[in-house]
Design an enzyme around this catalytic site. Structure first.
Site, PDB file in Angstrom:
ATOM      1  N   ASP A  75      14.035  59.244  25.965  1.00 54.25           N
ATOM      2  CA  ASP A  75      14.294  57.886  25.481  1.00 54.25           C
ATOM      3  C   ASP A  75      13.212  57.586  24.446  1.00 54.25           C
ATOM      4  O   ASP A  75      12.045  57.407  24.781  1.00 54.25           O
ATOM      5  CB  ASP A  75      14.241  56.896  26.651  1.00 54.25           C
ATOM      6  CG  ASP A  75      14.609  55.471  26.231  1.00 54.25           C
ATOM      7  OD1 ASP A  75      14.365  55.103  25.063  1.00 54.25           O
ATOM      8  OD2 ASP A  75      15.114  54.718  27.086  1.00 54.25           O
ATOM      9  N   ARG A 135      38.563  54.742  15.079  1.00 56.74           N
ATOM     10  CA  ARG A 135      37.677  54.577  16.245  1.00 56.74           C
ATOM     11  C   ARG A 135      36.375  55.357  16.090  1.00 56.74           C
ATOM     12  O   ARG A 135      35.318  54.930  16.568  1.00 56.74           O
ATOM     13  CB  ARG A 135      38.402  55.018  17.520  1.00 56.74           C
ATOM     14  CG  ARG A 135      37.679  54.579  18.792  1.00 56.74           C
ATOM     15  CD  ARG A 135      38.126  55.368  20.020  1.00 56.74           C
ATOM     16  NE  ARG A 135      39.490  55.112  20.378  1.00 56.74           N
ATOM     17  CZ  ARG A 135      40.421  56.066  20.497  1.00 56.74           C
ATOM     18  NH1 ARG A 135      40.117  57.330  20.261  1.00 56.74           N
ATOM     19  NH2 ARG A 135      41.640  55.770  20.839  1.00 56.74           N
ATOM     20  N   TYR A 191      13.181  53.371  31.889  1.00 62.76           N
ATOM     21  CA  TYR A 191      13.824  52.052  31.752  1.00 62.76           C
ATOM     22  C   TYR A 191      14.721  51.814  32.979  1.00 62.76           C
ATOM     23  O   TYR A 191      15.488  52.693  33.362  1.00 62.76           O
ATOM     24  CB  TYR A 191      14.644  52.099  30.459  1.00 62.76           C
ATOM     25  CG  TYR A 191      15.414  50.890  30.081  1.00 62.76           C
ATOM     26  CD1 TYR A 191      14.794  49.670  29.869  1.00 62.76           C
ATOM     27  CD2 TYR A 191      16.795  50.979  29.870  1.00 62.76           C
ATOM     28  CE1 TYR A 191      15.532  48.565  29.471  1.00 62.76           C
ATOM     29  CE2 TYR A 191      17.534  49.882  29.458  1.00 62.76           C
ATOM     30  CZ  TYR A 191      16.896  48.675  29.274  1.00 62.76           C
ATOM     31  OH  TYR A 191      17.625  47.594  28.870  1.00 62.76           O
ATOM     32  N   LYS A 249      16.705  47.610  19.382  1.00 60.31           N
ATOM     33  CA  LYS A 249      15.306  47.200  19.328  1.00 60.31           C
ATOM     34  C   LYS A 249      14.813  47.205  17.876  1.00 60.31           C
ATOM     35  O   LYS A 249      15.161  46.345  17.114  1.00 60.31           O
ATOM     36  CB  LYS A 249      14.471  48.095  20.256  1.00 60.31           C
ATOM     37  CG  LYS A 249      15.026  48.147  21.704  1.00 60.31           C
ATOM     38  CD  LYS A 249      14.881  46.837  22.448  1.00 60.31           C
ATOM     39  CE  LYS A 249      15.697  46.739  23.731  1.00 60.31           C
ATOM     40  NZ  LYS A 249      15.465  47.755  24.734  1.00 60.31           N
TER      41      LYS A 249
HETATM   42  C1  PLP Z   1      16.257  48.144  25.774  1.00 65.27           C
HETATM   43  C2  PLP Z   1      16.045  49.548  26.129  1.00 65.27           C
HETATM   44  C3  PLP Z   1      17.128  50.402  26.294  1.00 65.27           C
HETATM   45  C4  PLP Z   1      18.554  49.928  26.270  1.00 65.27           C
HETATM   46  O1  PLP Z   1      18.991  49.399  25.105  1.00 65.27           O
HETATM   47  P1  PLP Z   1      20.216  48.378  24.969  1.00 65.27           P
HETATM   48  O2  PLP Z   1      20.606  48.568  23.553  1.00 65.27           O
HETATM   49  O3  PLP Z   1      19.685  47.024  25.296  1.00 65.27           O
HETATM   50  O4  PLP Z   1      21.293  48.813  25.921  1.00 65.27           O
HETATM   51  C5  PLP Z   1      16.866  51.723  26.570  1.00 65.27           C
HETATM   52  N1  PLP Z   1      15.622  52.183  26.697  1.00 65.27           N
HETATM   53  C6  PLP Z   1      14.551  51.392  26.560  1.00 65.27           C
HETATM   54  C7  PLP Z   1      13.184  51.963  26.715  1.00 65.27           C
HETATM   55  C8  PLP Z   1      14.723  50.046  26.292  1.00 65.27           C
HETATM   56  O5  PLP Z   1      13.669  49.246  26.203  1.00 65.27           O
END
Ligand code: PLP
Length: 389
Positions: free
Chosen positions: A177, A51, A104, A202
């Site tokens: 973030d 895991r 976000y 992303k």
């Molecule tokens: C898309 C995004 C996330 C979340 O990512 P996921 O992998 O889709 O859960 C977090 N922060 C920002 C700024 C984003 O654009």
């Protein structure tokens, strides 16, 4: 080694065995067979269960550690899970969290809906205030401050090192973030931030086909907390996805350069258009926060926003619906260009700003920017006829 070379030649994970292919094995497994009875309970020397990750996961974590200059990185099933996991790892009942108002939107939802239920209070701050004014909002219960720079949708820049220093002075943890910087254009841990989080979905993945998130830290207490959080919540990611993210890392530098250059070309073109009131892109000279971007970032990605001239309802939709190459969809960081109308998402903010018209976010993909400009030209023509000018 320079950053681009390090992405191609990250350090190998310790103990990685097997045949000498360039890439790690996609090792799948829940059960791990151990050599003797003593090894069954020797978690320090052996991987005892699948895991927590096998060969591909270890290779990805080692590469991400190198990318973020971290002591340890944890993997999560999505970017949202990484944000939730990092916050759960550092917060407890009675704590307060300072959260950027431009974060976000799902980050905000997690704070207001789930953290609130566990007795954590979230206070939103205006990220455009000077760092000392933001620090002034830290009280005796403030346990952590969360940054996002540039902010989601509207691209406000934050003074990251100043905020990290203010937080540290007060014994407050800082988290960021780092999805826009993709771990490559911005190095938050070097700027004094405690935890750098990104959605690998992303730019690291880069192909719009898998979800994953990561949280990186240096402090041993923090890395232990993050690790314990992943273990306790039972989060696990598939070996194929870990492999795919590692593959994405190899080309991150070249892809980001192309996304960044094309986005600047499109942004500059949009600046010349009379239908556009403003282009919100921190790498544009004269843009709000440009100096902070120039100081802290080594480049820009393909994500920015534009503000359309004030127009009757339906004009933004006419612009979007006329686009043929840009897809209409959330997410970003993949090879394809995307557009969304941001206005419906801005209503939840505590410090609402008038941007001077409808806010549209663009993700500039890997297409030829001339084709993208031609597509936007189509969109703006539809906008003009819908706006009746
Ligand atoms: C898309 C995004 C996330 C979340 O990512 P996921 O992998 O889709 O859960 C977090 N922060 C920002 C700024 C984003 O654009």
């Amino acid at each position: 080694m320079k950053p681009a070379s390090r992405l191609v030649h990250p350090p190998a994970p310790s103990g990685g065995g097997g045949a000498a292919t360039v890439n790690p094995a996609i090792q799948k497994g829940s059960t791990v067979l151990l050599p003797d009875a003593a090894a069954l309970y020797d978690d320090d020397a052996y991987v005892t269960y699948g895991r927590n990750g096998l060969a591909a996961h270890e290779a990805l974590k080692a590469a991400l550690c190198d990318l973020e200059a971290a002591a340890a990185v944890e993997l999560y099933p999505s970017g949202v899970a990484a944000i939730a996991g990092a916050l759960l790892a550092v917060l407890g009942a009675g704590d307060e969290l300072l959260m950027a108002d431009t974060a976000y939107k799902p980050t905000r939802r997690f704070c207001d809906r789930t953290l609130a239920r566990f007795g954590v209070r979230t206070l939103y701050y205006d990220p455009t205030l000077p760092p000392d004014a933001i620090a002034g909002q830290m009280g005796p219960r403030t346990r952590a401050i969360f940054l996002e720079s540039p902010g989601s949708l509207s691209f406000e820049m934050q003074d990251i090192p100043a905020l990290a220093a203010e937080a540290r002075k007060r014994g407050v943890l800082s988290l960021i973030d780092n999805t826009w910087g993709a771990g490559h254009l911005l190095k938050p841990l070097d700027l004094g931030v405690d935890v750098s989080i990104q959605s690998l979905t992303k730019y690291v993945g880069g192909h719009s086909d898998a979800f994953m998130g990561a949280a990186a830290a240096r402090d041993p207490d923090l890395t232990a907390r993050l690790h314990a959080g992943v273990i306790d919540l039972g989060w696990s990611v598939a070996a194929e996805d870990a492999y795919g993210m590692l593959r994405g890392l190899r080309t991150l530098d070249v892809r980001l350069k192309r996304h960044g250059e094309s986005a600047m070309a499109v942004a500059r073109w949009l600046q010349t258009r009379e239908e556009v009131v403003a282009v919100l892109h921190p790498a544009l000279p004269g843009a709000p926060g440009h100096d902070l971007w120039k100081r802290d970032f080594t480049g820009a990605c393909g994500l920015f926003a534009l503000v359309l001239k004030p127009a009757p309802a339906g004009a933004t939709a006419a612009f979007l619906d006329a686009l043929e190459m840009f897809g209409l969809g959330f997410s970003w960081g993949g090879f394809e260009s995307l557009a969304i109308d941001c206005d419906p998402q801005l209503t939840v903010r505590s410090f609402r700003r008038d941007y001077g018209g409808g806010l549209v976010r663009l993700h500039i993909g890997l297409e030829d920017p001339e084709d993208l400009v031609a597509d936007l030209e189509r969109g703006l023509a539809a906008f003009r006829s819908s706006a009746g000018s």
